[in-house]
Design a protein around this motif. Structure first.
Motif, PDB file in Angstrom:
ATOM      1  N   UNK A 145      -4.217   8.592  -3.384  1.00  0.00           N
ATOM      2  CA  UNK A 145      -4.564   9.926  -2.880  1.00  0.00           C
ATOM      3  C   UNK A 145      -4.114  10.086  -1.438  1.00  0.00           C
ATOM      4  N   UNK A 146      -4.389   9.051  -0.649  1.00  0.00           N
ATOM      5  CA  UNK A 146      -4.005   9.126   0.753  1.00  0.00           C
ATOM      6  C   UNK A 146      -2.495   9.108   0.910  1.00  0.00           C
ATOM      7  N   UNK A 147      -1.853   8.385   0.024  1.00  0.00           N
ATOM      8  CA  UNK A 147      -0.399   8.339   0.062  1.00  0.00           C
ATOM      9  C   UNK A 147       0.176   9.743  -0.128  1.00  0.00           C
ATOM     10  N   UNK A 148      -0.419  10.432  -1.090  1.00  0.00           N
ATOM     11  CA  UNK A 148       0.032  11.792  -1.388  1.00  0.00           C
ATOM     12  C   UNK A 148      -0.210  12.691  -0.182  1.00  0.00           C
ATOM     13  N   UNK A 149      -1.397  12.542   0.369  1.00  0.00           N
ATOM     14  CA  UNK A 149      -1.775  13.341   1.540  1.00  0.00           C
ATOM     15  C   UNK A 149      -0.769  13.118   2.676  1.00  0.00           C
ATOM     16  N   UNK A 150      -0.482  11.861   2.911  1.00  0.00           N
ATOM     17  CA  UNK A 150       0.425  11.505   3.998  1.00  0.00           C
ATOM     18  C   UNK A 150       1.822  12.073   3.751  1.00  0.00           C
ATOM     19  N   UNK A 151       2.244  11.979   2.505  1.00  0.00           N
ATOM     20  CA  UNK A 151       3.555  12.498   2.119  1.00  0.00           C
ATOM     21  C   UNK A 151       3.630  14.007   2.367  1.00  0.00           C
ATOM     22  N   UNK A 152       2.578  14.682   1.996  1.00  0.00           N
ATOM     23  CA  UNK A 152       2.556  16.142   2.168  1.00  0.00           C
ATOM     24  C   UNK A 152       2.614  16.540   3.646  1.00  0.00           C
ATOM     25  N   UNK A 153       1.896  15.758   4.450  1.00  0.00           N
ATOM     26  CA  UNK A 153       1.918  16.037   5.884  1.00  0.00           C
ATOM     27  C   UNK A 153       3.330  15.887   6.449  1.00  0.00           C
ATOM     28  N   UNK A 154       3.983  14.812   6.017  1.00  0.00           N
ATOM     29  CA  UNK A 154       5.335  14.574   6.528  1.00  0.00           C
ATOM     30  C   UNK A 154       6.279  15.682   6.076  1.00  0.00           C
ATOM     31  N   UNK A 155       6.056  16.139   4.868  1.00  0.00           N
ATOM     32  CA  UNK A 155       6.913  17.191   4.333  1.00  0.00           C
ATOM     33  C   UNK A 155       6.686  18.500   5.101  1.00  0.00           C
ATOM     34  N   UNK A 156       5.439  18.793   5.387  1.00  0.00           N
ATOM     35  CA  UNK A 156       5.122  19.980   6.176  1.00  0.00           C
ATOM     36  C   UNK A 156       5.862  19.950   7.506  1.00  0.00           C
ATOM     37  N   UNK A 157       5.802  18.768   8.114  1.00  0.00           N
ATOM     38  CA  UNK A 157       6.478  18.613   9.405  1.00  0.00           C
ATOM     39  C   UNK A 157       7.962  18.874   9.298  1.00  0.00           C
ATOM     40  N   UNK A 158       8.574  18.298   8.241  1.00  0.00           N
ATOM     41  CA  UNK A 158      10.025  18.459   8.141  1.00  0.00           C
ATOM     42  C   UNK A 158      10.364  19.922   7.848  1.00  0.00           C
ATOM     43  N   UNK A 171     -11.533   9.055   8.800  1.00  0.00           N
ATOM     44  CA  UNK A 171     -10.874   8.212   9.782  1.00  0.00           C
ATOM     45  C   UNK A 171      -9.399   7.978   9.449  1.00  0.00           C
ATOM     46  N   UNK A 172      -9.130   7.801   8.150  1.00  0.00           N
ATOM     47  CA  UNK A 172      -7.755   7.538   7.722  1.00  0.00           C
ATOM     48  C   UNK A 172      -6.865   8.744   7.996  1.00  0.00           C
ATOM     49  N   UNK A 173      -7.401   9.943   7.684  1.00  0.00           N
ATOM     50  CA  UNK A 173      -6.620  11.169   7.924  1.00  0.00           C
ATOM     51  C   UNK A 173      -6.318  11.301   9.414  1.00  0.00           C
ATOM     52  N   UNK A 174      -7.306  10.962  10.222  1.00  0.00           N
ATOM     53  CA  UNK A 174      -7.096  10.993  11.666  1.00  0.00           C
ATOM     54  C   UNK A 174      -5.974  10.064  12.088  1.00  0.00           C
ATOM     55  N   UNK A 175      -5.985   8.881  11.464  1.00  0.00           N
ATOM     56  CA  UNK A 175      -4.925   7.919  11.774  1.00  0.00           C
ATOM     57  C   UNK A 175      -3.555   8.485  11.419  1.00  0.00           C
ATOM     58  N   UNK A 176      -3.504   9.200  10.292  1.00  0.00           N
ATOM     59  CA  UNK A 176      -2.220   9.788   9.875  1.00  0.00           C
ATOM     60  C   UNK A 176      -1.711  10.746  10.941  1.00  0.00           C
ATOM     61  N   UNK A 219      -4.015  -0.121  14.644  1.00  0.00           N
ATOM     62  CA  UNK A 219      -4.353   1.051  13.822  1.00  0.00           C
ATOM     63  C   UNK A 219      -3.263   1.319  12.796  1.00  0.00           C
ATOM     64  N   UNK A 220      -2.025   1.110  13.233  1.00  0.00           N
ATOM     65  CA  UNK A 220      -0.901   1.352  12.339  1.00  0.00           C
ATOM     66  C   UNK A 220      -0.980   0.407  11.138  1.00  0.00           C
ATOM     67  N   UNK A 221      -1.339  -0.834  11.455  1.00  0.00           N
ATOM     68  CA  UNK A 221      -1.488  -1.831  10.411  1.00  0.00           C
ATOM     69  C   UNK A 221      -2.561  -1.412   9.414  1.00  0.00           C
ATOM     70  N   UNK A 222      -3.649  -0.908   9.959  1.00  0.00           N
ATOM     71  CA  UNK A 222      -4.775  -0.458   9.142  1.00  0.00           C
ATOM     72  C   UNK A 222      -4.345   0.675   8.209  1.00  0.00           C
ATOM     73  N   UNK A 223      -3.595   1.616   8.781  1.00  0.00           N
ATOM     74  CA  UNK A 223      -3.123   2.761   7.997  1.00  0.00           C
ATOM     75  C   UNK A 223      -2.192   2.304   6.886  1.00  0.00           C
ATOM     76  N   UNK A 224      -1.274   1.429   7.245  1.00  0.00           N
ATOM     77  CA  UNK A 224      -0.326   0.920   6.261  1.00  0.00           C
ATOM     78  C   UNK A 224      -1.015   0.265   5.071  1.00  0.00           C
ATOM     79  N   UNK A 225      -1.913  -0.628   5.373  1.00  0.00           N
ATOM     80  CA  UNK A 225      -2.556  -1.362   4.281  1.00  0.00           C
ATOM     81  C   UNK A 225      -3.399  -0.414   3.428  1.00  0.00           C
ATOM     82  N   UNK A 226      -3.970   0.609   4.054  1.00  0.00           N
ATOM     83  CA  UNK A 226      -4.754   1.543   3.252  1.00  0.00           C
ATOM     84  C   UNK A 226      -3.843   2.357   2.337  1.00  0.00           C
ATOM     85  N   UNK A 227      -2.711   2.824   2.907  1.00  0.00           N
ATOM     86  CA  UNK A 227      -1.801   3.644   2.108  1.00  0.00           C
ATOM     87  C   UNK A 227      -1.274   2.876   0.904  1.00  0.00           C
ATOM     88  N   UNK A 228      -1.114   1.572   1.080  1.00  0.00           N
ATOM     89  CA  UNK A 228      -0.590   0.770  -0.043  1.00  0.00           C
ATOM     90  C   UNK A 228      -1.572   0.714  -1.197  1.00  0.00           C
TER      91      UNK A 228
END
Lengths: 187, 204
Positions: free
Chosen positions: B36-49, B6-11, B23-32
Motif C-alpha cells: 500500500x505504501x509502495x503504491x502511495x509513494x509511487x503516486x506521489x512521485x508521479x504527481x511530482x513528475x 509517520x511513513x507518509x511524512x518520511x515520503x 530515516x531513509x533506511x527506515x523508509x526503504x525497508x518499510x516500502x519493501x
C-alpha cells in the motif's frame, strides 16, 4: 548569472532603464508561470506578472542588494496574485443570459470543440487537468506549490518569499502534494 | 491500508530531500514490505513528475517589450547624464558656454536701473543723462539704461548701454562713441572689453 543580475540592478538603481530589459526577459517566464499556477488564467497571469515587474522597477531602491533578487521579485508577484485572488469574484456566469439576445446564454458563445491532432489534445488535456486540480486547492497551498514546482525553490527561500515559517511551508507542500496525489491518481 | 502517518511524512521529507540516512533506511525497508505504501509513494512521485513536466509555461511573446513600454518615464536627468557621459568634449563646451553667456545675460537682465558715473556734474532728466554746457567730463563716460545728451564735452570714450545718444550740436567727444542696445551687442561689447583688458594687461 547572479553576479550579472546584480550589476544590472546597480545600473537600474542609477536610473538606467535599458538595463531593466534584460532583467525582465531573464525572469519573465518564471514570474508568469508562478502567477499562472496561482490564478489559473493566462490573461490574468500576464497582467499580474507585468504589474509585478513594474512594481519591482518603481520600488527598486528599496531592494537590498545583499539579498537574492528573485526572492524579492517573487515576493512582489505572489503578494499581488494573492491580493487579486482575495478580491476576485466571479465576473460572469456561463448560464446568464447574454444582453441583446433572446434567451441565449454564455454556453452558446463557447467555440465548438475543434478537432486537434491527437497528441496536442492529450498534452493540452493533461495541462488543463493539472491546472484545474491546482485551482481546487486553497490559495495558500497554491502559492507554495507554484513556487516549489516552477522554480524548484528550496523551502527556506519559499518561507522568505511568503513570509511564513519553514515548518508551515513544509506542511503546506506535504498537504498540497497529498491532495494532488489523490486528484491526479487517475490521470 | 493504515500505515503509520509517520511513513507518509518520511515520503514527503524524502521528496523534499530532507531525510537523514537513518530515516531513509527506515523508509526503504518499510516500502519493501508494504504494498500500500509502495503504491502511495509511487503516486506521489508521479504527481511530482506531472507538475514538473508541465512547468514549461512560457511568458507570452512581447512580454518584455510590453513591460518596458509601461514603465514610468525615465527621469530626464538620467538620460541627460548618459548622453553627457557619451560626449565629454561637447559637455565641457556646453558647460563653458552656459556659464559664460549665463553670466553675461544675467548681468544684462539684472540692472534695469539707470546708472551713470556720480560726481561729474551730470544732470538727470527723465532717464536722460545730460552733460550740461560748459561741463567737461574727464575720462570715459558709461551710461546704462538711459539716453545721453551731450551739451558740454567728454574727454574720453562714451559708452551707452540700452539707450540712445541724443545728438546735440555742440556735443564734443574726444574719444569714440559706442552704443550697445541689443543683447548680442552687449555680449560683443563684453568680449571686446575682456580682450581689451587682457591686452592692456599684457602690454603692461
Amino acid at each position: 548569472m547572479e553576479a550579472k543580475i546584480k550589476e544590472m540592478i546597480k545600473s537600474v538603481k542609477k536610473g538606467d532603464q535599458s538595463a531593466y530589459e534584460d532583467i525582465v526577459s531573464f525572469y519573465q517566464s518564471k514570474v508568469y508561470a508562478i502567477c499562472y499556477r496561482m490564478i489559473g488564467n493566462s490573461h490574468e497571469a500576464e497582467d499580474l506578472a507585468q504589474e509585478a515587474f513594474i512594481r519591482a522597477y518603481v520600488n527598486i531602491h528599496s531592494f537590498d542588494e545583499k539579498k537574492k533578487f528573485s526572492t524579492w521579485l517573487y515576493r512582489i508577484a505572489t503578494n499581488l496574485t494573492i491580493d487579486r485572488i482575495r478580491k476576485k469574484k466571479p465576473d460572469f456566469y456561463l448560464d446568464a443570459e447574454v444582453r441583446g439576445t433572446d434567451g441565449l446564454d454564455m454556453y452558446s458563445q463557447l467555440p465548438a470543440e475543434q478537432a486537434l491532432p491527437e497528441e496536442e489534445v492529450e498534452s493540452l488535456e493533461i495541462q488543463t487537468v493539472i491546472q484545474q486540480e491546482i485551482m481546487n486547492l486553497p490559495a495558500k497551498y497554491r502559492s507554495v506549490i507554484a513556487l516549489r514546482f516552477v522554480d524548484e525553490l528550496p523551502l527556506a527561500e519559499i518561507s522568505e518569499i511568503l513570509d511564513i515559517p519553514v515548518g508551515t511551508v513544509k506542511t503546506r507542500i506535504h498537504r498540497g502534494r497529498e491532495a494532488l496525489r489523490k486528484r491526479l491518481r487517475h490521470v | 491500508m493504515s500505515c503509520d502517518k509517520h511513513i507518509v511524512n518520511l515520503m514527503h521529507n524524502y521528496l523534499d530531500g530532507d531525510l537523514t540516512k537513518q530515516e531513509e533506511q527506515q523508509l526503504r525497508s518499510h516500502l519493501q514490505t508494504c504494498q500500500a505504501c509502495q503504491k502511495h509513494f509511487h503516486e506521489l512521485k508521479r504527481t511530482l513528475s506531472l507538475l514538473k513536466g508541465n512547468s514549461d509555461i512560457q511568458a507570452p511573446t512581447n512580454f518584455t517589450a510590453s513591460v518596458m513600454s509601461n514603465l514610468p518615464k525615465e527621469r530626464k536627468r538620467v538620460s541627460y547624464s548618459r548622453w553627457f557621459k557619451a560626449h565629454p568634449a561637447l559637455t565641457a563646451a556646453a558647460i563653458f558656454f552656459v556659464l559664460m553667456f549665463g553670466g553675461i545675460f544675467s548681468a544684462w537682465d539684472q540692472d534695469n536701473q539707470l546708472s551713470y558715473p556720480k560726481g561729474k556734474n551730470l544732470v538727470i532728466k527723465d532717464d536722460t543723462v545730460i552733460v550740461p554746457e560748459g561741463v567737461v567730463v574727464d575720462g570715459d563716460l558709461v551710461v546704462k539704461n538711459g539716453d545721453l545728451k551731450i551739451d558740454g564735452s567728454v574727454n574720453g570714450d562714451v559708452v551707452i548701454i540700452n539707450g540712445d545718444h541724443l545728438m546735440a550740436s555742440a556735443g564734443n567727444i574726444s574719444g569714440e562713441i559706442e552704443q550697445v542696445n541689443q543683447v548680442f551687442d552687449w555680449i560683443w561689447y563684453h568680449i571686446k572689453d575682456i580682450t581689451k583688458s587682457v591686452f592692456a594687461f599684457t602690454n603692461k
